[in-house]
Design a protein around this motif. Sequence first.
Motif, mmCIF file in Angstrom:
data_model
loop_
_atom_site.group_PDB
_atom_site.id
_atom_site.type_symbol
_atom_site.label_atom_id
_atom_site.label_comp_id
_atom_site.label_asym_id
_atom_site.label_seq_id
_atom_site.Cartn_x
_atom_site.Cartn_y
_atom_site.Cartn_z
ATOM 1 N N PHE A 42 5.966 -5.819 -0.348
ATOM 2 C CA PHE A 42 5.834 -4.512 -0.988
ATOM 3 C C PHE A 42 4.861 -3.657 -0.191
ATOM 4 C CE2 PHE A 42 7.851 -6.440 -4.561
ATOM 5 C CZ PHE A 42 8.353 -5.404 -5.326
ATOM 6 N N CYS A 43 5.254 -2.422 0.097
ATOM 7 C CA CYS A 43 4.411 -1.449 0.782
ATOM 8 C C CYS A 43 4.336 -0.216 -0.117
ATOM 9 C CB CYS A 43 4.996 -1.077 2.135
ATOM 10 S SG CYS A 43 5.225 -2.497 3.247
ATOM 11 N N LEU A 44 3.135 0.101 -0.586
ATOM 12 C CA LEU A 44 2.944 1.233 -1.486
ATOM 13 C C LEU A 44 2.120 2.301 -0.790
ATOM 14 C CD1 LEU A 44 3.298 -1.351 -3.395
ATOM 15 C CD2 LEU A 44 2.235 0.051 -5.133
ATOM 16 N N ALA A 45 2.570 3.543 -0.898
ATOM 17 C CA ALA A 45 1.797 4.675 -0.386
ATOM 18 C C ALA A 45 0.569 4.862 -1.264
ATOM 19 C CB ALA A 45 2.652 5.938 -0.392
ATOM 20 N N ALA A 46 -0.495 5.399 -0.682
ATOM 21 C CA ALA A 46 -1.724 5.675 -1.435
ATOM 22 C C ALA A 46 -1.400 6.482 -2.684
ATOM 23 C CB ALA A 46 -2.716 6.427 -0.560
ATOM 24 N N ASN A 47 -2.083 6.173 -3.777
ATOM 25 C CA ASN A 47 -1.963 6.845 -5.078
ATOM 26 C C ASN A 47 -0.652 6.576 -5.800
ATOM 27 O OD1 ASN A 47 -4.568 8.065 -4.885
ATOM 28 N ND2 ASN A 47 -3.669 9.463 -3.396
ATOM 29 N N THR A 48 0.099 5.584 -5.357
ATOM 30 C CA THR A 48 1.322 5.190 -6.063
ATOM 31 C C THR A 48 0.960 4.294 -7.235
ATOM 32 O OG1 THR A 48 2.662 5.326 -4.069
ATOM 33 C CG2 THR A 48 3.507 3.933 -5.836
ATOM 34 N N GLU A 49 1.613 4.522 -8.361
ATOM 35 C CA GLU A 49 1.406 3.688 -9.541
ATOM 36 C C GLU A 49 2.708 3.028 -9.950
ATOM 37 O OE1 GLU A 49 -0.919 5.269 -12.782
ATOM 38 O OE2 GLU A 49 -1.811 6.783 -11.459
ATOM 39 N N ILE A 50 2.614 1.786 -10.378
ATOM 40 C CA ILE A 50 3.728 1.067 -10.985
ATOM 41 C C ILE A 50 3.319 0.833 -12.426
ATOM 42 C CG2 ILE A 50 5.107 -1.044 -10.991
ATOM 43 C CD1 ILE A 50 4.632 -1.252 -7.970
ATOM 44 N N SER A 51 4.072 1.402 -13.358
ATOM 45 C CA SER A 51 3.703 1.328 -14.775
ATOM 46 C C SER A 51 3.807 -0.102 -15.301
ATOM 47 C CB SER A 51 4.569 2.272 -15.604
ATOM 48 O OG SER A 51 5.919 1.920 -15.476
ATOM 49 N N THR A 60 3.271 -14.452 -7.738
ATOM 50 C CA THR A 60 1.994 -14.407 -7.035
ATOM 51 C C THR A 60 1.967 -13.155 -6.179
ATOM 52 O OG1 THR A 60 2.752 -15.707 -5.131
ATOM 53 C CG2 THR A 60 1.720 -16.922 -6.951
ATOM 54 N N ILE A 61 0.771 -12.617 -6.019
ATOM 55 C CA ILE A 61 0.520 -11.494 -5.118
ATOM 56 C C ILE A 61 -0.460 -11.989 -4.073
ATOM 57 C CG2 ILE A 61 -0.628 -9.245 -4.892
ATOM 58 C CD1 ILE A 61 0.415 -8.528 -7.645
ATOM 59 N N ASN A 62 -0.143 -11.760 -2.802
ATOM 60 C CA ASN A 62 -1.038 -12.089 -1.697
ATOM 61 C C ASN A 62 -1.225 -10.796 -0.905
ATOM 62 O OD1 ASN A 62 -2.488 -13.210 0.363
ATOM 63 N ND2 ASN A 62 -0.958 -14.724 0.921
ATOM 64 N N VAL A 63 -2.415 -10.197 -1.018
ATOM 65 C CA VAL A 63 -2.668 -8.890 -0.397
ATOM 66 C C VAL A 63 -2.864 -9.058 1.107
ATOM 67 C CG1 VAL A 63 -4.131 -6.837 -0.379
ATOM 68 C CG2 VAL A 63 -3.710 -8.047 -2.537
ATOM 69 N N ILE A 64 -2.119 -8.249 1.871
ATOM 70 C CA ILE A 64 -2.183 -8.292 3.325
ATOM 71 C C ILE A 64 -3.139 -7.224 3.853
ATOM 72 C CG2 ILE A 64 -0.848 -8.088 5.464
ATOM 73 C CD1 ILE A 64 1.622 -8.857 3.626
ATOM 74 N N GLU A 65 -2.965 -5.976 3.383
ATOM 75 C CA GLU A 65 -3.868 -4.897 3.798
ATOM 76 C C GLU A 65 -3.891 -3.807 2.735
ATOM 77 O OE1 GLU A 65 -2.233 -3.723 7.639
ATOM 78 O OE2 GLU A 65 -1.149 -2.071 6.714
ATOM 79 N N GLY A 66 -4.943 -2.999 2.786
ATOM 80 C CA GLY A 66 -5.091 -1.895 1.848
ATOM 81 C C GLY A 66 -5.877 -2.280 0.611
ATOM 82 N N GLU A 67 -5.888 -1.340 -0.353
ATOM 83 C CA GLU A 67 -6.630 -1.565 -1.593
ATOM 84 C C GLU A 67 -5.884 -0.989 -2.778
ATOM 85 O OE1 GLU A 67 -10.670 -0.258 -1.400
ATOM 86 O OE2 GLU A 67 -11.118 -1.527 0.319
ATOM 87 N N GLY A 68 -6.141 -1.593 -3.922
ATOM 88 C CA GLY A 68 -5.545 -1.122 -5.159
ATOM 89 C C GLY A 68 -6.182 -1.804 -6.346
ATOM 90 N N LYS A 96 -1.963 0.151 -9.284
ATOM 91 C CA LYS A 96 -2.177 1.434 -8.617
ATOM 92 C C LYS A 96 -2.722 1.162 -7.227
ATOM 93 C CE LYS A 96 -4.341 5.886 -8.537
ATOM 94 N NZ LYS A 96 -5.122 6.902 -9.167
ATOM 95 N N ALA A 97 -2.078 1.760 -6.217
ATOM 96 C CA ALA A 97 -2.565 1.674 -4.841
ATOM 97 C C ALA A 97 -3.581 2.801 -4.653
ATOM 98 C CB ALA A 97 -1.418 1.817 -3.859
ATOM 99 N N THR A 98 -4.833 2.469 -4.400
ATOM 100 C CA THR A 98 -5.853 3.496 -4.169
ATOM 101 C C THR A 98 -5.825 3.986 -2.723
ATOM 102 O OG1 THR A 98 -7.492 1.742 -3.844
ATOM 103 C CG2 THR A 98 -7.349 2.713 -6.047
ATOM 104 N N GLU A 99 -5.225 3.192 -1.841
ATOM 105 C CA GLU A 99 -4.906 3.585 -0.466
ATOM 106 C C GLU A 99 -3.624 2.854 -0.125
ATOM 107 O OE1 GLU A 99 -7.413 0.636 2.407
ATOM 108 O OE2 GLU A 99 -8.609 2.166 1.412
ATOM 109 N N ASN A 100 -3.054 3.110 1.053
ATOM 110 C CA ASN A 100 -1.846 2.366 1.416
ATOM 111 C C ASN A 100 -2.096 0.881 1.180
ATOM 112 O OD1 ASN A 100 -0.475 4.675 2.185
ATOM 113 N ND2 ASN A 100 -0.676 4.312 4.377
ATOM 114 N N LEU A 101 -1.138 0.210 0.549
ATOM 115 C CA LEU A 101 -1.318 -1.176 0.119
ATOM 116 C C LEU A 101 -0.071 -1.980 0.457
ATOM 117 C CD1 LEU A 101 -2.961 -3.305 -1.609
ATOM 118 C CD2 LEU A 101 -1.689 -2.410 -3.588
ATOM 119 N N ALA A 102 -0.274 -3.141 1.096
ATOM 120 C CA ALA A 102 0.834 -4.044 1.403
ATOM 121 C C ALA A 102 0.504 -5.430 0.862
ATOM 122 C CB ALA A 102 1.072 -4.115 2.911
#
Length: 115
Positions: A42-51, A60-68, A96-102
Amino acid sequence: MTSTINTNVSAKIQLREQIEYPSAGVLSKVLIKDNACQHTLFCLAANTEISEHTSTYNATINVIEGEGILNLEGQEIALQPGVFVFMPAHAPHALKATENLAFLLTLSEKIAQGN
């Protein structure tokens, strides 16, 4: 576009090479899928929200880069590189991706509890 890899053979994927951020919203790529698991980048643009939603699968979620921020069952979890989160089936969650998030999302069958 990335095609799903045949699970009858071994595979190596360089995750960072697969990351593509959309200008807005979410881009997802199913990397590997079989009868037991699905691995999706999953690649989310900054400020994207998933309700808030649930899944019938363990995840499981394994964060590669970015923040949220992940809200999992009412608890806020900071997402940053290296964070690994387990979500049981049917657990309400939002993101919510606070910056680009992968991140790599893995869905798996709920394991039956034996007695």
